[in-house]
Design a protein around this motif. Structure first.
Motif, PDB file in Angstrom:
ATOM      1  N   ILE A 100      25.891  -9.786  -2.028  1.00 34.78           N
ATOM      2  CA  ILE A 100      26.193 -11.157  -1.625  1.00 34.78           C
ATOM      3  C   ILE A 100      26.106 -11.193  -0.115  1.00 34.78           C
ATOM      4  CG2 ILE A 100      27.890 -13.031  -1.697  1.00 34.78           C
ATOM      5  CD1 ILE A 100      29.036 -11.663  -4.230  1.00 34.78           C
ATOM      6  N   ILE A 101      25.212 -12.028   0.396  1.00 34.37           N
ATOM      7  CA  ILE A 101      24.925 -11.984   1.829  1.00 34.37           C
ATOM      8  C   ILE A 101      24.325 -13.305   2.307  1.00 34.37           C
ATOM      9  CG2 ILE A 101      22.632 -10.999   1.401  1.00 34.37           C
ATOM     10  CD1 ILE A 101      22.993  -9.356   3.992  1.00 34.37           C
ATOM     11  N   GLY A 102      24.682 -13.705   3.511  1.00 37.27           N
ATOM     12  CA  GLY A 102      24.029 -14.797   4.216  1.00 37.27           C
ATOM     13  C   GLY A 102      24.102 -16.169   3.575  1.00 37.27           C
ATOM     14  N   ASN A 103      23.395 -17.095   4.210  1.00 36.06           N
ATOM     15  CA  ASN A 103      23.353 -18.482   3.764  1.00 36.06           C
ATOM     16  C   ASN A 103      21.929 -18.994   3.978  1.00 36.06           C
ATOM     17  OD1 ASN A 103      23.506 -21.338   3.641  1.00 36.06           O
ATOM     18  ND2 ASN A 103      25.675 -21.262   4.148  1.00 36.06           N
ATOM     19  N   ILE A 123      18.828  -4.849  -8.235  1.00 38.31           N
ATOM     20  CA  ILE A 123      19.722  -5.344  -7.191  1.00 38.31           C
ATOM     21  C   ILE A 123      19.559  -6.853  -7.134  1.00 38.31           C
ATOM     22  CG2 ILE A 123      20.342  -5.352  -4.749  1.00 38.31           C
ATOM     23  CD1 ILE A 123      19.336  -2.497  -4.594  1.00 38.31           C
ATOM     24  N   GLU A 124      20.613  -7.547  -7.530  1.00 36.57           N
ATOM     25  CA  GLU A 124      20.587  -9.005  -7.483  1.00 36.57           C
ATOM     26  C   GLU A 124      21.110  -9.431  -6.117  1.00 36.57           C
ATOM     27  OE1 GLU A 124      22.204 -12.906  -9.913  1.00 36.57           O
ATOM     28  OE2 GLU A 124      22.674 -10.917 -10.658  1.00 36.57           O
ATOM     29  N   ILE A 125      20.297 -10.154  -5.382  1.00 28.32           N
ATOM     30  CA  ILE A 125      20.680 -10.638  -4.057  1.00 28.32           C
ATOM     31  C   ILE A 125      21.039 -12.105  -4.187  1.00 28.32           C
ATOM     32  CG2 ILE A 125      19.968 -10.952  -1.665  1.00 28.32           C
ATOM     33  CD1 ILE A 125      17.915  -8.672  -2.165  1.00 28.32           C
ATOM     34  N   ILE A 126      22.283 -12.425  -3.837  1.00 30.38           N
ATOM     35  CA  ILE A 126      22.793 -13.791  -3.940  1.00 30.38           C
ATOM     36  C   ILE A 126      23.302 -14.211  -2.574  1.00 30.38           C
ATOM     37  CG2 ILE A 126      24.471 -15.304  -5.079  1.00 30.38           C
ATOM     38  CD1 ILE A 126      24.674 -13.194  -7.302  1.00 30.38           C
ATOM     39  N   THR A 127      22.938 -15.414  -2.151  1.00 34.64           N
ATOM     40  CA  THR A 127      23.462 -15.926  -0.885  1.00 34.64           C
ATOM     41  C   THR A 127      24.719 -16.745  -1.167  1.00 34.64           C
ATOM     42  OG1 THR A 127      22.079 -17.910  -0.984  1.00 34.64           O
ATOM     43  CG2 THR A 127      21.155 -15.993   0.171  1.00 34.64           C
ATOM     44  N   TYR A 128      25.517 -16.939  -0.130  1.00 34.55           N
ATOM     45  CA  TYR A 128      26.775 -17.665  -0.300  1.00 34.55           C
ATOM     46  C   TYR A 128      26.550 -19.111  -0.737  1.00 34.55           C
ATOM     47  CZ  TYR A 128      29.851 -14.001   1.399  1.00 34.55           C
ATOM     48  OH  TYR A 128      30.568 -12.847   1.511  1.00 34.55           O
ATOM     49  N   ASP A 129      25.504 -19.739  -0.243  1.00 29.98           N
ATOM     50  CA  ASP A 129      25.247 -21.114  -0.657  1.00 29.98           C
ATOM     51  C   ASP A 129      24.850 -21.174  -2.133  1.00 29.98           C
ATOM     52  OD1 ASP A 129      22.999 -19.767   0.628  1.00 29.98           O
ATOM     53  OD2 ASP A 129      21.811 -21.557   0.245  1.00 29.98           O
ATOM     54  N   GLU A 130      24.142 -20.175  -2.619  1.00 28.19           N
ATOM     55  CA  GLU A 130      23.804 -20.120  -4.040  1.00 28.19           C
ATOM     56  C   GLU A 130      25.058 -19.858  -4.879  1.00 28.19           C
ATOM     57  OE1 GLU A 130      19.295 -18.326  -3.738  1.00 28.19           O
ATOM     58  OE2 GLU A 130      20.998 -16.955  -3.687  1.00 28.19           O
ATOM     59  N   LEU A 131      25.902 -18.976  -4.407  1.00 29.37           N
ATOM     60  CA  LEU A 131      27.150 -18.676  -5.107  1.00 29.37           C
ATOM     61  C   LEU A 131      28.026 -19.922  -5.191  1.00 29.37           C
ATOM     62  CD1 LEU A 131      28.718 -16.351  -6.433  1.00 29.37           C
ATOM     63  CD2 LEU A 131      29.691 -15.852  -4.200  1.00 29.37           C
ATOM     64  N   TYR A 132      28.080 -20.672  -4.095  1.00 25.61           N
ATOM     65  CA  TYR A 132      28.849 -21.917  -4.085  1.00 25.61           C
ATOM     66  C   TYR A 132      28.272 -22.923  -5.088  1.00 25.61           C
ATOM     67  CZ  TYR A 132      30.857 -26.322  -2.530  1.00 25.61           C
ATOM     68  OH  TYR A 132      31.495 -27.535  -2.497  1.00 25.61           O
ATOM     69  N   SER A 133      26.953 -23.052  -5.116  1.00 25.46           N
ATOM     70  CA  SER A 133      26.299 -23.985  -6.053  1.00 25.46           C
ATOM     71  C   SER A 133      26.570 -23.591  -7.498  1.00 25.46           C
ATOM     72  CB  SER A 133      24.793 -24.016  -5.813  1.00 25.46           C
ATOM     73  OG  SER A 133      24.508 -24.598  -4.578  1.00 25.46           O
ATOM     74  N   ARG A 134      26.503 -22.306  -7.791  1.00 20.42           N
ATOM     75  CA  ARG A 134      26.780 -21.834  -9.158  1.00 20.42           C
ATOM     76  C   ARG A 134      28.226 -22.131  -9.543  1.00 20.42           C
ATOM     77  NH1 ARG A 134      24.059 -15.807  -9.739  1.00 20.42           N
ATOM     78  NH2 ARG A 134      21.950 -16.390  -9.142  1.00 20.42           N
TER      79      ARG A 134
END
Length: 127
Positions: free
Chosen positions: A74-77, A107-118
Motif C-alpha cells: 500500500i503506497i502513494g496516491n 505482489i498487489e500494489i494498491i494506492t491510498y486513493d484506490e483503497l479509499y474508493s474500495r
C-alpha cells in the motif's frame, strides 16, 4: 499474506519521463517493492526451516506451512500525482503504473486513493 504499508505521500514517479512513452518510477516505489520481496523470501525460509515456533492458547505447537504467500504493498496516491498533469502525461503515467503493477507477480500494489474508493464502495453498498 504479507502487507507493507508506506505513507500516502510516497511518490510513485520521478519528475522525468523515460524515452519509450513511459515514466520513470520513483526510487521509493522500487525500494518498497524490493523490501516486500525480501520479506516474502525471509518468511518462506523461516517457515520452511521451522524456525517459527508458534503456540496456541493451550500451549500446543502450531505447525504452519507457507506456500508462495501473497504480498500487498500500500503506497502513494495516484490521483494526487496525476491531478495537475496534461492529459497526455496522465495517460503515460497511468499506463506505466498499470504495466508495472500488472507485471508484478504475487505482489498487489494498491494506492491510498484506490483503497479509499474500495472502502467507500463497500461501506456504501452495505447499507
Amino acid at each position: 499474506v504479507i502487507v507493507e504499508i508506506k505513507k500516502p505521500d510516497t511518490p510513485l514517479f520521478k519528475k522525468q519521463q523515460n524515452r519509450a512513452n513511459s515514466w520513470k518510477l520513483s526510487n521509493e516505489l522500487i525500494e518498497s517493492y524490493s523490501q516486500i520481496l525480501e520479506q516474502k523470501a525471509s518468511a518462506q525460509i523461516k517457515f520452511e526451516t521451522n524456525q517459527s515456533k508458534n503456540f496456541d492458547n493451550e500451549g500446543k505447537l502450531v505447525i504452519q506451512k507457507m506456500y508462495d504467500p501473497k504480498c500487498i504493498l500500500i503506497i502513494g496516491n495516484l490521483t494526487k500525482e496525476l491531478d495537475i498533469l496534461s492529459d497526455q502525461d496522465k495517460m503515460i503515467k497511468q499506463k506505466t503504473f498499470e504495466l508495472f503493477r500488472r507485471d508484478s507477480r504475487n505482489i498487489e500494489i494498491i494506492t491510498y486513493d484506490e483503497l479509499y474508493s474500495r472502502t467507500k464502495f463497500i461501506v456504501g453498498n452495505s447499507k
